[in-house]
Design an enzyme around this catalytic site. Structure first.
Site, PDB file in Angstrom:
ATOM      1  N   GLU A 175       0.818  -1.216   0.000  1.00 24.57           N
ATOM      2  CA  GLU A 175       0.000   0.000   0.000  1.00 24.57           C
ATOM      3  C   GLU A 175       0.856   1.273   0.000  1.00 24.57           C
ATOM      4  OE1 GLU A 175      -4.048  -1.716   2.136  1.00 24.57           O
ATOM      5  OE2 GLU A 175      -2.731  -0.407   3.287  1.00 24.57           O
TER       6      GLU A 175
ATOM      7  N   GLU B  11      -6.781  -7.611  -1.210  1.00 23.87           N
ATOM      8  CA  GLU B  11      -7.210  -7.552   0.185  1.00 23.87           C
ATOM      9  C   GLU B  11      -8.650  -7.079   0.282  1.00 23.87           C
ATOM     10  OE1 GLU B  11      -4.943  -5.349   3.035  1.00 23.87           O
ATOM     11  OE2 GLU B  11      -3.007  -6.005   2.224  1.00 23.87           O
TER      12      GLU B  11
END
Length: 637
Positions: free
Chosen positions: A151, A305
């Site tokens: 991320e 995710e």
């Protein structure tokens, strides 16, 4: 390149953190993964301190055993480089590699993302740990994919960042004269006479320069991308056959340009975390999926995710109702994801995210949640046959990172503008009408689309404006909404009517911005209503589709216009329409599809994916899908 290597069918699994558990748990994990149908797990994302407990001293024994156990159990590994969370020894040894906030505060260790991507010590340490992993595991039979970092989005306003920023600016502008013109440096005596005078955007006494701020966001995206590329190239050299990616995430805190990044990854991987427990969660999931597919540009992408059992809203976690995990997964799979992955495999006992939901809850396998996980895992293999079929649509929505970044600072705008909400509004109204839309960058290829919608595309570069002109003249239908083309790529206002200099194409001039009081609406003749923002429009050949029925200055003035241009037509919506009004406009444009409000329907070749999020059964043609159910069927020819 085949990806993930060795994974048959759709991917199913999630982040696995064995270093957080005693070794006797690992065999149980592998057995449970087999029971659930898990075939891919991400390992090592936050394991730097375990892999390199002291600088230059490595411990791979535990990871060797984990990789072997997973491989023997038929579970492939998406192996991560752990550079998103440097260990304590690193930050103590290199305090200059900690993030610096705009107010000059240096952050301290104690969370994740505590690094300054511009710091030479961090860059060297990142490549060192990535090199060690590549040398040891590039040929491991369980390795299916590399997962660089996690991320990306950590920003820093440090001295390291400023030096790199100056270099980036020199490469972009070539001279201070060019930079001063682009940044409108004559205002408030902000002309620079030496490159060393330029700082990262800092906390200032009053308003900051919007062009300066926008360029810093672009620079940060490029700097983070450079960190990814450096690791990617090192891993690629170790074994060119292993695909490499990083996981994108959505939020103002993550200033990366996915259009630019997409060209550098072997597949788009996306983390989808809806922010509201109501039907907004389904709308956001669908938008996340369509963005990911569009960034991928026809190449593979994967939902990397999501949360299994809860939705993380601003008010805290809200439990997902039974079946919602599967429905959210099917939104993504139906819209192109090659599987459904989660954070995380097993709920942690401690740490900041100890209450984050997982595929294996704290209570273990004898739980409602794990039974849902197993049931969904059993269903996935039968869905693989439609995974390669493309999703065809002739409707696209412009997605402009520049416009998102530039409108984040409301102080430099004529009024508060929520760019993300404006884009999401268009997407949800189209989705409620059954339309699956792609997203496109303003300068991107529009040739595959009949209709392109530009919601409040505030920053419109000269190249993007000419791209829209070409699209419309060639027979396309462009629908733009208020503030589109208000400024160019340097945040300088397009004079004489805004609209990116396309006043001839739209057949109008926007002469005045008229922000409206919150909570008040302005009625439109036979067209619903507008709220918050209106513009005064002067007709220059366009036809008025509807007028404002109420409102000082704007009453009886054009609200929606259309102008033929070349072989196409340019529509302009000079206000923030409520959903009902957008629905009426799209109805008049005959934008409709097979789906229904609350029911996702996506056609992919001969296959139809239907996900019913409502409390009533849904009938789509001859197919009846029960309340809260989903189905994948072959369409009748």
């Amino acid at each position: 390149m085949d990806w993930p290597r060795g994974v048959d069918g759709l991917c199913y699994g999630g982040d696995y953190n064995p270093e957080q558990w005693p070794e006797e748990v690992w065999d149980d994990d592998v057995a449970l993964m087999r029971e659930a149908g898990v075939n891919l797990v991400t390992v090592g994302v936050f394991s730097w301190a375990c892999l390199e407990p002291k600088e230059g001293e490595f411990d791979f024994g535990w990871l060797d055993r984990v990789m072997d156990k997973l491989g023997e159990g038929g579970v492939k590994v998406d192996l991560a480089t752990p550079t998103a969370s440097p260990p304590p020894w690193f930050t103590l040894a290199h305090p200059d590699a900690l993030n610096t906030r705009p107010d000059g505060t240096v952050q301290v260790h104690g969370s994740r993302d505590t690094y300054d991507v511009h710091a030479p010590a961090y860059q060297r340490a990142s490549l060192r740990i990535a090199s060690e992993l590549a040398e040891r595991y590039a040929e491991h039979p369980a390795l299916a994919m590399w997962h660089v970092h996690n991320e990306y989005g950590s920003t820093s306003h440090s001295a390291h960042a400023e030096r790199a920023f100056r270099g980036w600016l020199q490469a972009k502008y070539g001279s201070l004269d060019n930079l001063n013109r682009a940044w409108w440096g004559a205002f408030w005596s902000q002309r620079y006479s030496d490159w060393d005078q330029i700082l990262a955007p800092r906390a200032t006494q009053y308003l900051s320069n919007p062009a300066h701020a926008l360029d810093f966001k672009r620079f940060t995206s490029d700097a983070l991308l450079g960190h990814y590329i450096a690791q990617r190239d090192l891993l690629r050299q170790a074994n060119p056959e292993i695909p490499i990616t990083t996981n994108f995430v959505f939020g103002q805190w993550a200033p990366v340009d996915p259009w630019k990044w997409a060209a550098e990854v072997d597949l788009i991987a996306f983390d989808s975390y809806p922010s509201s427990p109501d039907e907004t969660a389904e709308r956001q999931s669908a938008m996340h999926a369509d963005l990911s597919r569009s960034w991928a540009g026809g190449r593979p992408w994967l939902l990397m995710e999501q949360a299994a059992a809860s939705i993380h809203s601003p008010d805290g976690a809200i439990a997902k109702s039974p079946g919602r995990m599967a429905r959210h997964s099917m939104i993504h799979i139906g819209r192109g994801s090659k599987g459904a992955m989660f954070f995380q495999w097993r709920s942690g006992r401690g740490g900041s995210e100890q209450w984050h939901s997982a595929l294996v809850p704290h209570a273990g396998k004898n739980t409602r949640m794990f039974r849902e996980v197993v049931d969904f895992g059993k269903a996935l293999p039968g869905l693989a046959q439609g995974a390669e079929e493309p999703i065809e649509t002739d409707v696209a929505i412009l997605w402009s990172p520049d416009s998102w970044w530039a409108t984040g600072d409301h102080a430099s705008l004529p009024a508060r503008v929520d760019y993300l909400e404006n884009v999401a509004q268009i997407h949800r109204v189209l989705r409620d009408r059954g339309v699956v839309a792609d997203f496109v960058r303003p300068e991107g290829d529009l040739s595959n689309y009949r209709t392109v919608i530009a919601p409040s595309t505030y920053v419109l570069s000269r190249a993007a404006a000419e791209n829209l002109r070409w699209f419309t003249a060639g027979g396309g239908r462009l629908v733009a909404s208020y503030l589109t083309g208000a400024v160019d790529e340097h945040c300088q206002i397009w004079l004489d009517g805004y609209l990116g200099g396309l006043t001839d194409m739209f057949g109008i001039r926007v002469t005045e911005h008229l922000p409206q009081p919150a909570g008040e609406t302005r009625a439109l003749w036979n067209f619903g209503a507008a709220e918050r923002f209106c513009e005064l429009v002067e007709l220059r050949g366009a036809q008025c589709v509807t007028q404002y029925a109420t409102g000082q200055v704007i009453e009886n003035q054009p609200a929606v216009t259309v102008n033929p241009f070349g072989e196409g037509e340019a529509w302009y919506v000079s206000c923030k329409l409520v959903d009902e009004a957008w629905d009426r406009l799209f109805e008049s444009l005959e934008l409709t599809g097979p789906g229904l409000p609350g029911v996702d329907v996506v056609d992919r070749g001969p296959w139809r994916y239907v996900v019913n999020h409502t409390d009533a059964e849904a009938r789509i043609g001859d197919l009846v899908v029960p309340a809260g159910g989903w189905s994948v069927v072959k369409r009748s020819s």
